[in-house]
Design a protein around this motif. Structure first.
Motif, PDB file in Angstrom:
ATOM      1  N   MET A   1       0.841  -1.192   0.000  1.00 26.46           N
ATOM      2  CA  MET A   1       0.000   0.000   0.000  1.00 26.46           C
ATOM      3  C   MET A   1       0.880   1.248   0.000  1.00 26.46           C
ATOM      4  O   MET A   1       1.801   1.355   0.813  1.00 26.46           O
ATOM      5  CB  MET A   1      -0.918   0.008   1.236  1.00 26.46           C
ATOM      6  N   HIS A   2       0.553   2.177  -0.892  1.00 24.85           N
ATOM      7  CA  HIS A   2       1.331   3.408  -0.928  1.00 24.85           C
ATOM      8  C   HIS A   2       1.147   4.159   0.384  1.00 24.85           C
ATOM      9  O   HIS A   2       0.068   4.138   0.998  1.00 24.85           O
ATOM     10  CB  HIS A   2       0.875   4.272  -2.107  1.00 24.85           C
ATOM     11  N   GLU A   3       2.200   4.849   0.814  1.00 25.16           N
ATOM     12  CA  GLU A   3       2.159   5.537   2.101  1.00 25.16           C
ATOM     13  C   GLU A   3       1.040   6.581   2.179  1.00 25.16           C
ATOM     14  O   GLU A   3       0.498   6.844   3.260  1.00 25.16           O
ATOM     15  CB  GLU A   3       3.502   6.202   2.392  1.00 25.16           C
ATOM     16  N   TYR A   4       0.677   7.169   1.051  1.00 29.06           N
ATOM     17  CA  TYR A   4      -0.411   8.147   1.055  1.00 29.06           C
ATOM     18  C   TYR A   4      -1.713   7.496   1.515  1.00 29.06           C
ATOM     19  O   TYR A   4      -2.435   8.040   2.356  1.00 29.06           O
ATOM     20  CB  TYR A   4      -0.597   8.761  -0.337  1.00 29.06           C
ATOM     21  N   TYR A   5      -2.025   6.323   0.966  1.00 30.44           N
ATOM     22  CA  TYR A   5      -3.268   5.642   1.342  1.00 30.44           C
ATOM     23  C   TYR A   5      -3.176   5.091   2.763  1.00 30.44           C
ATOM     24  O   TYR A   5      -4.176   5.095   3.499  1.00 30.44           O
ATOM     25  CB  TYR A   5      -3.576   4.529   0.340  1.00 30.44           C
ATOM     26  N   GLN A   6      -2.003   4.638   3.149  1.00 38.09           N
ATOM     27  CA  GLN A   6      -1.803   4.157   4.515  1.00 38.09           C
ATOM     28  C   GLN A   6      -2.074   5.281   5.514  1.00 38.09           C
ATOM     29  O   GLN A   6      -2.756   5.092   6.526  1.00 38.09           O
ATOM     30  CB  GLN A   6      -0.368   3.639   4.673  1.00 38.09           C
ATOM     31  N   ARG A   7      -1.560   6.446   5.189  1.00 38.98           N
ATOM     32  CA  ARG A   7      -1.715   7.599   6.076  1.00 38.98           C
ATOM     33  C   ARG A   7      -3.172   8.058   6.168  1.00 38.98           C
ATOM     34  O   ARG A   7      -3.595   8.624   7.185  1.00 38.98           O
ATOM     35  CB  ARG A   7      -0.820   8.734   5.554  1.00 38.98           C
ATOM     36  N   ASN A   8      -3.935   7.833   5.116  1.00 33.46           N
ATOM     37  CA  ASN A   8      -5.309   8.328   5.064  1.00 33.46           C
ATOM     38  C   ASN A   8      -6.362   7.238   5.265  1.00 33.46           C
ATOM     39  O   ASN A   8      -7.537   7.454   4.976  1.00 33.46           O
ATOM     40  CB  ASN A   8      -5.546   9.026   3.718  1.00 33.46           C
ATOM     41  N   ARG A   9      -5.947   6.073   5.766  1.00 33.55           N
ATOM     42  CA  ARG A   9      -6.881   4.960   5.944  1.00 33.55           C
ATOM     43  C   ARG A   9      -8.095   5.338   6.788  1.00 33.55           C
ATOM     44  O   ARG A   9      -9.241   5.036   6.428  1.00 33.55           O
ATOM     45  CB  ARG A   9      -6.175   3.766   6.601  1.00 33.55           C
ATOM     46  N   GLY A  10      -7.856   5.995   7.913  1.00 33.56           N
ATOM     47  CA  GLY A  10      -8.955   6.358   8.811  1.00 33.56           C
ATOM     48  C   GLY A  10      -9.951   7.295   8.149  1.00 33.56           C
ATOM     49  O   GLY A  10     -11.172   7.119   8.265  1.00 33.56           O
ATOM     50  N   LYS A  11      -9.442   8.285   7.448  1.00 31.44           N
ATOM     51  CA  LYS A  11     -10.294   9.248   6.757  1.00 31.44           C
ATOM     52  C   LYS A  11     -11.110   8.563   5.657  1.00 31.44           C
ATOM     53  O   LYS A  11     -12.306   8.821   5.494  1.00 31.44           O
ATOM     54  CB  LYS A  11      -9.416  10.347   6.167  1.00 31.44           C
ATOM     55  N   LEU A  12     -10.463   7.668   4.920  1.00 33.67           N
ATOM     56  CA  LEU A  12     -11.158   6.966   3.840  1.00 33.67           C
ATOM     57  C   LEU A  12     -12.242   6.032   4.382  1.00 33.67           C
ATOM     58  O   LEU A  12     -13.327   5.919   3.804  1.00 33.67           O
ATOM     59  CB  LEU A  12     -10.146   6.173   2.997  1.00 33.67           C
ATOM     60  N   LYS A  13     -11.948   5.380   5.493  1.00 35.08           N
ATOM     61  CA  LYS A  13     -12.944   4.487   6.096  1.00 35.08           C
ATOM     62  C   LYS A  13     -14.167   5.279   6.546  1.00 35.08           C
ATOM     63  O   LYS A  13     -15.316   4.856   6.336  1.00 35.08           O
ATOM     64  CB  LYS A  13     -12.330   3.734   7.274  1.00 35.08           C
ATOM     65  N   LYS A  14     -13.929   6.436   7.140  1.00 37.39           N
ATOM     66  CA  LYS A  14     -15.040   7.292   7.575  1.00 37.39           C
ATOM     67  C   LYS A  14     -15.867   7.754   6.372  1.00 37.39           C
ATOM     68  O   LYS A  14     -17.098   7.765   6.412  1.00 37.39           O
ATOM     69  CB  LYS A  14     -14.479   8.495   8.335  1.00 37.39           C
ATOM     70  N   THR A  15     -15.179   8.117   5.295  1.00 43.45           N
ATOM     71  CA  THR A  15     -15.864   8.549   4.073  1.00 43.45           C
ATOM     72  C   THR A  15     -16.720   7.424   3.512  1.00 43.45           C
ATOM     73  O   THR A  15     -17.879   7.625   3.137  1.00 43.45           O
ATOM     74  CB  THR A  15     -14.850   9.008   3.014  1.00 43.45           C
ATOM     75  N   MET A  16     -16.145   6.213   3.462  1.00 45.86           N
ATOM     76  CA  MET A  16     -16.899   5.078   2.936  1.00 45.86           C
ATOM     77  C   MET A  16     -18.164   4.827   3.746  1.00 45.86           C
ATOM     78  O   MET A  16     -19.250   4.638   3.186  1.00 45.86           O
ATOM     79  CB  MET A  16     -16.049   3.814   2.920  1.00 45.86           C
ATOM     80  N   LYS A  17     -18.050   4.815   5.060  1.00 46.31           N
ATOM     81  CA  LYS A  17     -19.203   4.495   5.898  1.00 46.31           C
ATOM     82  C   LYS A  17     -20.315   5.525   5.725  1.00 46.31           C
ATOM     83  O   LYS A  17     -21.502   5.175   5.685  1.00 46.31           O
ATOM     84  CB  LYS A  17     -18.780   4.378   7.358  1.00 46.31           C
ATOM     85  N   SER A  18     -19.939   6.804   5.598  1.00 49.32           N
ATOM     86  CA  SER A  18     -20.967   7.827   5.422  1.00 49.32           C
ATOM     87  C   SER A  18     -21.569   7.781   4.017  1.00 49.32           C
ATOM     88  O   SER A  18     -22.756   8.052   3.825  1.00 49.32           O
ATOM     89  CB  SER A  18     -20.377   9.219   5.700  1.00 49.32           C
ATOM     90  N   PHE A  19     -20.757   7.405   3.028  1.00 50.90           N
ATOM     91  CA  PHE A  19     -21.209   7.319   1.644  1.00 50.90           C
ATOM     92  C   PHE A  19     -22.194   6.160   1.477  1.00 50.90           C
ATOM     93  O   PHE A  19     -23.321   6.328   0.992  1.00 50.90           O
ATOM     94  CB  PHE A  19     -19.984   7.135   0.747  1.00 50.90           C
ATOM     95  N   LEU A  20     -21.785   4.980   1.927  1.00 50.67           N
ATOM     96  CA  LEU A  20     -22.636   3.803   1.755  1.00 50.67           C
ATOM     97  C   LEU A  20     -23.855   3.836   2.674  1.00 50.67           C
ATOM     98  O   LEU A  20     -24.858   3.171   2.404  1.00 50.67           O
ATOM     99  CB  LEU A  20     -21.832   2.529   1.984  1.00 50.67           C
ATOM    100  N   ALA A  21     -23.789   4.640   3.744  1.00 53.39           N
ATOM    101  CA  ALA A  21     -24.960   4.781   4.621  1.00 53.39           C
ATOM    102  C   ALA A  21     -26.149   5.380   3.879  1.00 53.39           C
ATOM    103  O   ALA A  21     -27.300   5.236   4.303  1.00 53.39           O
ATOM    104  CB  ALA A  21     -24.611   5.642   5.827  1.00 53.39           C
ATOM    105  N   LEU A  22     -25.876   6.025   2.754  1.00 53.83           N
ATOM    106  CA  LEU A  22     -26.949   6.620   1.956  1.00 53.83           C
ATOM    107  C   LEU A  22     -27.844   5.561   1.324  1.00 53.83           C
ATOM    108  O   LEU A  22     -28.965   5.856   0.912  1.00 53.83           O
ATOM    109  CB  LEU A  22     -26.341   7.524   0.875  1.00 53.83           C
ATOM    110  N   VAL A  23     -27.338   4.330   1.223  1.00 55.02           N
ATOM    111  CA  VAL A  23     -28.174   3.215   0.741  1.00 55.02           C
ATOM    112  C   VAL A  23     -28.291   2.148   1.842  1.00 55.02           C
ATOM    113  O   VAL A  23     -28.421   0.958   1.564  1.00 55.02           O
ATOM    114  CB  VAL A  23     -27.625   2.605  -0.578  1.00 55.02           C
ATOM    115  N   ARG A  24     -28.270   2.599   3.049  1.00 49.62           N
ATOM    116  CA  ARG A  24     -28.359   1.678   4.195  1.00 49.62           C
ATOM    117  C   ARG A  24     -29.603   0.791   4.144  1.00 49.62           C
ATOM    118  O   ARG A  24     -29.496  -0.436   4.319  1.00 49.62           O
ATOM    119  CB  ARG A  24     -28.336   2.482   5.492  1.00 49.62           C
ATOM    120  N   PRO A  25     -30.797   1.344   3.893  1.00 50.69           N
ATOM    121  CA  PRO A  25     -31.984   0.471   3.868  1.00 50.69           C
ATOM    122  C   PRO A  25     -31.871  -0.627   2.820  1.00 50.69           C
ATOM    123  O   PRO A  25     -32.236  -1.786   3.075  1.00 50.69           O
ATOM    124  CB  PRO A  25     -33.130   1.436   3.545  1.00 50.69           C
ATOM    125  N   GLU A  26     -31.383  -0.270   1.640  1.00 51.98           N
ATOM    126  CA  GLU A  26     -31.246  -1.245   0.562  1.00 51.98           C
ATOM    127  C   GLU A  26     -30.242  -2.333   0.939  1.00 51.98           C
ATOM    128  O   GLU A  26     -30.477  -3.534   0.689  1.00 51.98           O
ATOM    129  CB  GLU A  26     -30.796  -0.548  -0.721  1.00 51.98           C
TER     130      GLU A  26
END
Length: 237
Positions: A1-26
């Motif tokens: 994993m490139h160090e940029y993505y390693q460094r931003n793992r937490g931020k990306l995980k938070k983004t994913m959870k909020s993004f996919l929560a938009l289709v939570r019922p489905e």
């Protein structure tokens, strides 16, 4: 994993959870599990099979990085749903819903301002020529990054047009076998422009080879984005 993505793992995980929560019922209905469980499993797949392999294309200074990382959050969702026998078309529909709902969370006045910007050819030309130069400079340092070229004059019959010459999303799909999702990801451009009230027309995509053409016609109506534009068989992609 490139160090940029390693460094931003937490931020990306938070983004994913909020993004996919938009289709939570489905998601919960399809999988029969709570969203927290589903999103954690999708993240695990995303981190292992995508984040670990993403090329570095410029990081925070390049908007294309966000395009790559967030588009593949939807692909990771699709790969997870495959295990439940969900069809690609239904997955594509939920990808569209997630992006549509996110766009609609944008304040109406901001959507209006963006829409006016994209219907001002002179302003767009100025903005995109700067974008072309920035992308070219970045691609010289990070091969495989997005590259664009504003068309001067615009293609015949349109008020503004530019080409995407290199698309990391398409390249990653080819390399790792995610081609089936690309038509739905490309259709998200119609979602964005449609919600902004901007008439987009495209006849080529990088996934098919060559380039993506983005052509705007200010006196036209935006095309509906579902069913996806590529399914209409009218020449637009």
């Amino acid at each position: 994993m490139h160090e940029y993505y390693q460094r931003n793992r937490g931020k990306l995980k938070k983004t994913m959870k909020s993004f996919l929560a938009l289709v939570r019922p489905e998601l919960e209905q399809a999988c029969g599990e709570k969203y927290d469980v589903i999103s954690e499993r999708i993240w695990d797949f995303y981190e292992r099979d995508m984040l670990e392999r993403f090329p570095y294309i410029g990081g925070d200074k390049i908007s294309g990085t966000k395009n790559l990382t967030e588009a593949y959050m939807l692909v990771a969702m699709g790969e997870y749903l495959n295990g439940y026998g969900i069809t690609k078309d239904k997955i594509g529909r939920w990808m569209t819903l997630a992006y549509e709902r996110r766009m609609m969370k944008m304040p109406a006045f901001f959507r209006k301002i963006l829409g006016k910007t994209f219907t001002n050819p002179r302003l767009l030309c100025k903005m995109f020529l700067k974008k072309d130069a920035k992308n070219a400079a970045n691609a010289a340092q990070n091969p495989g990054s997005f590259e664009t070229k504003t068309q001067i004059p615009p293609e015949k019959g349109y008020d503004f047009s530019y080409h995407n010459l290199v698309c990391p999303l398409a390249d990653f799909a080819r390399q790792y076998g995610y081609q089936a999702y690309m038509p739905y990801l490309c259709n998200l451009d119609y979602v964005m422009f449609g919600i902004l009230g901007v008439p987009l027309f495209r006849e080529h995509t990088c996934m098919e080879g060559g380039f993506c053409d983005f052509k705007l016609k200010t006196d036209a109506e935006p095309m509906p984005y579902w069913p996806p534009v590529f399914s209409w068989e009218n020449g637009y992609r």
